[in-house]
Write an enzyme that holds these catalytic residues in place. Sequence first.
Site: not given
Length: 355
Positions: A116, A120, A181, A183-184, A219, A248
Amino acid sequence: MYRLLFSQVLRRLDAEAVHHATVRALALLSTLPLLKRLLHRALAPSDPALRVTAFGVHFPGPLGLAAGFDKDAACAEALSAFGFGHVEVGTITAHAQPGNPRPRLFRDVRRRAVINRMGFNNAGAQAAARRLRRTRGVPVVVGVNIGKTKVVPESEAAADYVTSAKELAPLADYLVVNVSSPNTPGLRNLQAVELLRPLLAAVKEVADSTPRRTPLLVKIAPDLADDDVDAVADLALELGLDGIIATNTTIRHSGETGGLSGRPLKERSIEVLRRLRARVGDRLTLVSVGGVEDVDDVWERLLAGATLVQGYTGMIYEGPLWASRIHRGLSRRLRRHATTVPELIGRTAPDRSQG
């Protein structure tokens, strides 16, 4: 039945479209009190041997749903009714944001994995807070996972997390700072201790000020070097955090850009868990996530020192009864061994008193 449905139908459909349809259906179920209670009575963990207490919160079973599925706190009650011992909602940001461009969610069926790059996508902290204030029709332990708003610069990250924490910490059974994450842009930079310390300290001040003192966890990513895992563990102890969630998604994979979850993450996730347990012993609650597929995985992680275990990708491949089946299987195994979850935790972990 579900496996046939998945192989013949669901795997041929767009992954994000299936996800949104599932969340909408579960959100609808959350509004149906009688059906919700019946499902909870039939599927939720009820064996006393499964019960575990972590950071002062009582969990009916050790397996929960990881963040990423219920991004807007829309269906936690329904998920509890299907057998999860807790539901971690989010990741939620202070301000609403659309996330990254689609397509951004991909199945890797051969490896039983998901990639993915959602970014967010959520309606923001205030919208999530409105949902979390609703009266709960069935028991559910709700963790709230917060992240950085994409447009907020790194220099203002702590203030952005504090904004979310002020909205959500009073409504959460526990709060999670997500700095892992992929993805940011730039988010994982915040795992560096010199940046992480003031951020966690600021959020902890908010969490500590709630009427019940909301437990705070961080996390981390599986891609951290071992020395950096140790450094985060030491920082968590220094600041008096309640726990660490490991791990994660990973960016160390081939295929679509984004974070990979599922079976390929299993080995590294367990490595990080064991390293954390060796570092902190039982002074922090460790939550193990990544590659959890069956009762054997949950059993192994409890033995290695996890107090709680989380999954998400396993449900995609095994269906809505996945958590209930694992809890039932774990219950049978505990009875065969004449033990309980609390007695199982850390049995195979090194004794820090000997080292």
